[in-house]
Design a protein around this motif. Structure first.
Motif, mmCIF file in Angstrom:
data_model
loop_
_atom_site.group_PDB
_atom_site.id
_atom_site.type_symbol
_atom_site.label_atom_id
_atom_site.label_comp_id
_atom_site.label_asym_id
_atom_site.label_seq_id
_atom_site.Cartn_x
_atom_site.Cartn_y
_atom_site.Cartn_z
ATOM 1 N N PRO A 320 0.804 -1.173 -0.373
ATOM 2 C CA PRO A 320 0.026 0.176 0.341
ATOM 3 C C PRO A 320 0.859 0.963 -0.161
ATOM 4 O O PRO A 320 1.843 1.181 0.440
ATOM 5 N N SER A 321 0.671 2.114 -0.516
ATOM 6 C CA SER A 321 1.175 3.941 -0.516
ATOM 7 C C SER A 321 1.087 4.104 0.900
ATOM 8 O O SER A 321 -0.068 4.353 2.089
ATOM 9 N N TYR A 322 2.299 4.988 1.500
ATOM 10 C CA TYR A 322 1.970 5.376 2.547
ATOM 11 C C TYR A 322 1.024 6.314 2.863
ATOM 12 O O TYR A 322 0.763 6.912 3.610
ATOM 13 N N THR A 323 0.631 7.348 1.450
ATOM 14 C CA THR A 323 -0.378 8.161 2.315
ATOM 15 C C THR A 323 -1.633 7.500 1.986
ATOM 16 O O THR A 323 -2.387 8.043 3.358
ATOM 17 N N ASN A 324 -2.417 5.769 1.327
ATOM 18 C CA ASN A 324 -3.512 5.240 2.349
ATOM 19 C C ASN A 324 -2.825 4.797 3.652
ATOM 20 O O ASN A 324 -3.837 4.891 4.345
ATOM 21 N N VAL A 325 -2.259 3.984 3.606
ATOM 22 C CA VAL A 325 -1.960 3.816 4.829
ATOM 23 C C VAL A 325 -1.744 4.941 6.106
ATOM 24 O O VAL A 325 -2.750 4.591 6.824
ATOM 25 N N PHE A 326 -1.480 6.494 6.124
ATOM 26 C CA PHE A 326 -1.480 7.606 6.823
ATOM 27 C C PHE A 326 -3.213 7.553 6.985
ATOM 28 O O PHE A 326 -3.965 7.831 8.138
ATOM 29 N N ALA A 327 -3.856 7.648 5.365
ATOM 30 C CA ALA A 327 -5.426 7.698 5.974
ATOM 31 C C ALA A 327 -6.237 7.390 6.248
ATOM 32 O O ALA A 327 -6.734 7.394 7.888
ATOM 33 N N GLU A 328 -5.989 5.512 6.204
ATOM 34 C CA GLU A 328 -6.894 4.586 6.617
ATOM 35 C C GLU A 328 -5.946 4.626 8.229
ATOM 36 O O GLU A 328 -7.372 4.554 9.380
ATOM 37 N N THR A 351 -3.235 14.080 -0.049
ATOM 38 C CA THR A 351 -2.529 13.766 0.691
ATOM 39 C C THR A 351 -3.046 12.797 2.138
ATOM 40 O O THR A 351 -3.427 12.100 2.747
ATOM 41 N N GLY A 352 -4.707 12.564 0.522
ATOM 42 C CA GLY A 352 -5.340 11.174 1.290
ATOM 43 C C GLY A 352 -6.620 11.719 1.976
ATOM 44 O O GLY A 352 -7.197 10.583 2.609
ATOM 45 N N LEU A 353 -6.783 13.035 2.246
ATOM 46 C CA LEU A 353 -8.224 13.548 2.927
ATOM 47 C C LEU A 353 -9.047 13.626 2.782
ATOM 48 O O LEU A 353 -10.306 13.618 3.413
ATOM 49 N N ASP A 354 -8.600 13.334 1.292
ATOM 50 C CA ASP A 354 -10.230 13.387 1.019
ATOM 51 C C ASP A 354 -11.304 11.449 0.945
ATOM 52 O O ASP A 354 -12.440 11.486 1.356
ATOM 53 N N LYS A 355 -10.702 10.215 2.009
ATOM 54 C CA LYS A 355 -11.028 9.642 2.305
ATOM 55 C C LYS A 355 -11.215 9.519 3.425
ATOM 56 O O LYS A 355 -12.903 9.133 4.128
ATOM 57 N N PHE A 356 -10.634 10.481 4.539
ATOM 58 C CA PHE A 356 -11.174 11.376 5.891
ATOM 59 C C PHE A 356 -12.337 11.611 5.756
ATOM 60 O O PHE A 356 -12.976 11.734 6.510
ATOM 61 N N GLY A 357 -12.658 13.023 4.212
ATOM 62 C CA GLY A 357 -13.802 13.424 4.691
ATOM 63 C C GLY A 357 -14.858 12.726 4.475
ATOM 64 O O GLY A 357 -15.972 13.204 4.925
ATOM 65 N N LYS A 358 -14.893 11.689 3.663
ATOM 66 C CA LYS A 358 -16.035 10.939 3.284
ATOM 67 C C LYS A 358 -16.265 10.535 4.620
ATOM 68 O O LYS A 358 -17.571 9.998 4.955
ATOM 69 N N ALA A 359 -15.399 9.740 5.679
ATOM 70 C CA ALA A 359 -15.831 8.828 6.627
ATOM 71 C C ALA A 359 -16.261 9.989 7.215
ATOM 72 O O ALA A 359 -17.453 9.940 8.813
ATOM 73 N N PHE A 360 -15.404 11.121 7.573
ATOM 74 C CA PHE A 360 -16.467 11.972 8.497
ATOM 75 C C PHE A 360 -16.226 13.369 8.185
ATOM 76 O O PHE A 360 -15.103 14.153 8.136
ATOM 77 N N PRO A 361 -17.665 14.070 7.298
ATOM 78 C CA PRO A 361 -17.279 15.219 6.651
ATOM 79 C C PRO A 361 -17.843 16.857 8.049
ATOM 80 O O PRO A 361 -17.342 17.481 6.965
ATOM 81 N N VAL A 415 -0.638 20.727 17.968
ATOM 82 C CA VAL A 415 -1.110 19.878 16.456
ATOM 83 C C VAL A 415 0.119 19.617 15.960
ATOM 84 O O VAL A 415 0.875 19.261 16.361
ATOM 85 N N ARG A 416 -1.356 18.369 15.173
ATOM 86 C CA ARG A 416 0.043 16.972 14.714
ATOM 87 C C ARG A 416 0.246 17.510 13.259
ATOM 88 O O ARG A 416 -1.149 18.579 12.427
ATOM 89 N N PHE A 417 1.632 17.332 13.311
ATOM 90 C CA PHE A 417 2.035 17.537 11.290
ATOM 91 C C PHE A 417 1.985 16.478 10.700
ATOM 92 O O PHE A 417 3.163 16.138 10.809
ATOM 93 N N PRO A 418 1.387 15.725 9.688
ATOM 94 C CA PRO A 418 1.832 14.658 9.336
ATOM 95 C C PRO A 418 2.150 15.120 7.698
ATOM 96 O O PRO A 418 1.881 16.474 7.343
ATOM 97 N N ILE A 419 3.405 15.083 7.195
ATOM 98 C CA ILE A 419 4.474 15.752 6.223
ATOM 99 C C ILE A 419 4.467 14.453 4.881
ATOM 100 O O ILE A 419 4.936 13.450 5.005
ATOM 101 N N ASP A 420 3.660 14.503 3.835
ATOM 102 C CA ASP A 420 3.854 13.831 3.193
ATOM 103 C C ASP A 420 4.722 14.644 2.026
ATOM 104 O O ASP A 420 5.231 15.279 2.265
ATOM 105 N N ARG A 421 4.912 14.004 1.025
ATOM 106 C CA ARG A 421 5.590 14.088 0.004
ATOM 107 C C ARG A 421 7.607 13.379 0.489
ATOM 108 O O ARG A 421 8.509 15.436 -0.320
ATOM 109 N N ALA A 422 7.862 13.242 1.501
ATOM 110 C CA ALA A 422 9.444 13.750 2.013
ATOM 111 C C ALA A 422 10.331 12.624 1.329
ATOM 112 O O ALA A 422 9.863 11.687 1.224
ATOM 113 N N GLY A 423 11.682 13.822 0.986
ATOM 114 C CA GLY A 423 12.361 12.748 0.260
ATOM 115 C C GLY A 423 12.165 13.124 -0.688
ATOM 116 O O GLY A 423 11.700 13.795 -1.119
#
Length: 645
Positions: A320-328, A351-361, A415-423
């Motif tokens: 699985p992609s890191y982004t999807n793992v984070f979102a789930e 960032t995968g938050l489209d999935k989060f938005g569907k779960a918790f709009p 505040v929590r900072f998930p940082i995608d696209r590292a590296g």
């Protein structure tokens, strides 16, 4: 392989100057051929498709009417610049887009004089254009400066700051608002086009200037009242009141795919305007290619695809992609804790938050291209007991650094900072490479800075961040797939500031921070085969450091190599600071920090980029041997020979 399209008219246009000789009536044919050429090129390389298809006519019209590169043309973001590249002497390389040693996927100053300003992040065009316009006035050079900005990019505060400044300076700047998504206003066919031509013509603009001069004699208050009344009246017809208030002369909306509308307006503005002008142009993303028209979001950025069917080539993922793992993982934790909310800045799918938005709009917030606001918005929620996850790409978080420092860190807000696209990020090159976040966050007092070594660790870090309430916390993860490790049902809460030892040795220690851990483990196998017993540890935290772990590695090994996918000034620098202050360098320990090189690296495959950076298996092994003053025999047969002086 698809057949290259036939483009007889486009074949005669090598540079914008060649457009001058092409009759206006042939412009639709040229647009059709240019669109076909772009579709074919992107089908072979992948890249940004929809935005470029939407500005084909607009790009042709601008280059035909204006004298580029003397007149400056700036594309905001740069996603839409492929037609521009084809028309400006780069057609012979267009099928190298986003490839190693090929054309950049964005505008780039050292690639062509037709790219006066490099762009890959949003909302910079008006500021840069204003700077160029003012510089031209100061130097006594008469030129047009044209900034093409999409409606999405207009959601950023920087764009409005620039508009406000430009209006007050009364500079000669032409801003073209490419309205292709938000549908700020709909054009009203022939009447809209007629009004735009009239409003941009010499007669109307001349009367407007005369009127200004006449009312000026009546005093500033009366002048201002009359001028605003006239502009408000026109604004009700053309929709431009807001821009007029900012000091811009507004024209439009006009059909951005109709040359009979575009060319007269652009010529009128070129010949008759002196101050700032905003032209509102309506376009359609993906114009002229049915699959892209039907699914603009899916065809914004594409992999290689079949032109006939539109089907994109996608390799079957091994993990699985890191982004999807984070979102789930975030969705899972949010199910346990209703205080968890998520914030993104115009990148819900990225960032995968489209999935989060569907779960918790009701608990997901897209603030638009406004990272500064997004961070302080999250800080405000944190003050009231919510648990905000401000989810941004590493390079986009850079844009909100003052807010991270002033509004979050100084106040120790959780505040929590998930940082995608590292590296490294491959085809997007230097503009999107997550190089600096460890360096610019780990220097802040009270900040917890983590990096996931694999997708299971990422799941642990999501839960750790959700449980942490003592201040700001960040965790970084790269683009792409995980490494295929077994996934836990739910993440664990990690002890803050504690790493882990993955394998034990006696002579060499490899201390990894982030996803280079897999390469360290492979390098350790080679070193063991060469007779060098090797320990591998995963730091997990750059701040706070696991001081006990580092002390143990330094005390019981001859060589300590730190490995990270970030810039100098990050994890390795903090380790060296600790070792120096503790006197652990005095006994002859050989420390070599491996980090990203001090360059901006152009696009290539991630594997090539890591090899060039000296962050792959081979480079790690070579660094160890150089530290020892030896090199491995061929095939790492278990013998070591001295390096020649």
């Amino acid at each position: 392989m698809t057949q290259t399209p036939t483009t007889p008219l486009l074949d005669t246009v090598h540079y914008p100057a060649d457009l001058k000789a092409v009759d206006d009536k042939l412009m639709p044919q040229l647009a059709e051929e240019l669109r076909a050429e772009m579709i074919d090129a992107v089908s072979r390389t992948g890249g940004h498709l929809g935005a470029g298809l939407g500005v084909v006519e607009l790009t042709i019209a601008i280059h035909k009417v204006f004298d580029t590169p003397h007149d400056r043309l700036i594309f905001d973001v740069g996603h839409q610049c492929y037609p521009h590249k084809i028309l400006t002497g780069r057609r012979d390389r267009i099928r190298t887009l986003r490839q190693e040693n090929g054309l950049s996927g964005f505008t780039k100053r050292d690639e062509s004089p037709y790219d006066p300003f490099g762009a890959a992040h949003s909302s910079t065009s008006i500021s840069a254009g204003l700077g160029m316009a003012v510089a031209s006035e100061l130097e006594g050079v008469k030129r047009n400066v044209i900034a093409v900005i999409g409606d999405g990019a207009m959601s950023a505060g920087m764009a409005f700051e620039a508009l406000n400044n430009a209006g007050s300076l009364d500079a000669r700047l032409i801003v073209i608002l490419n309205d292709n998504d938000m549908s700020i206003a709909q054009p009203t066919g022939a009447m809209s086009a007629y009004l735009a031509r009239m409003a941009s013509g010499r007669t109307y603009m001349g009367i407007r200037e005369v009127g200004k001069k006449l009312t000026a004699y009546l005093g500033k208050n009366i002048d201002r009242a009359i001028t605003r009344a006239v502009e408000h009246a026109r604004g009700y017809v053309t929709g431009g009141t807001m821009f007029e208030e900012l000091g811009f002369y507004h024209i439009g909306p006009i059909d951005g795919h109709n040359f009979e509308h575009l060319l007269p307006v652009l010529r009128n503005v070129r010949d008759n305007s002196d101050g700032p002008v905003l032209i509102h142009v309506m376009t359609q993303k993906g114009k002229g290619y049915a699959p892209a028209e039907a699914a603009a979001d899916k065809y914004h950025g594409v992999n290689k695809f079949d032109v006939v069917t539109g089907a994109q080539a996608k390799a079957k993922p091994n993990a699985p992609s890191y982004t999807n793992v984070f979102a789930e993982a975030l969705i899972q934790e949010a199910g346990f804790d209703e205080r968890i909310v998520a914030v993104t800045a115009a990148m819900p799918s990225g960032t995968g938050l489209d999935k989060f938005g569907k779960a918790f709009p009701g608990r997901c917030f897209d603030v638009g291209i406004a990272e500064q606001h997004g961070v302080t918005f999250a800080a405000g929620m944190a003050t009231e007991g919510l648990k905000p996850f401000a989810t941004l790409y590493s390079t986009f978080l850079q844009r909100a650094y003052d807010q991270v420092v002033h509004d979050v860190a100084i106040q120790r807000l959780p505040v929590r900072f998930p940082i995608d696209r590292a590296g490294f990020v491959g085809a997007d090159g230097a503009t999107h490479a997550g190089s600096f976040d460890v360096a610019y966050l780990a220097c802040l007092p009270g900040f917890v800075v983590m990096a996931a070594a694999d997708e299971a660790e990422l799941k642990h870090m999501v839960r750790t961040a959700a449980a942490y309430d003592d201040g700001p916390i960040s965790f970084r993860y790269p683009r792409g797939e995980g490494v295929g490790v077994e996934m836990p049902e739910r993440g664990q809460i990690l002890p803050i500031g504690k790493g882990r030892v993955m394998r034990q040795g006696t002579k060499v220690a490899l201390l990894s921070f982030g996803t280079r851990l897999a390469e360290c483990l492979l390098a350790a196998e080679d070193l063991d085969a060469a007779g060098l017993s090797t320990t591998v540890a995963d730091a997990r935290f750059a701040k706070p450091l696991d001081e006990d772990l580092i002390r143990q590695l330094a005390t019981h090994h001859e060589v300590l190599i730190t490995v990270e996918e970030g810039s100098v000034g990050g994890f390795g620098s903090h380790v060296l600071q600790f070792l120096a202050m503790q006197g652990l360098l005095d006994g002859g320990l050989r420390v070599r920090p491996l980090a990203m090189p001090d360059i901006f690296m152009d696009q290539a495959s991630p594997e090539v980029m890591y090899a060039k950076a000296g962050l792959d298996r081979k480079a790690i092994v070579e660094t160890v041997f150089k530290a020892l003053g030896t090199h491995a025999a061929a095939g790492f047969a278990g013998t070591v020979t001295p390096l020649k002086p």
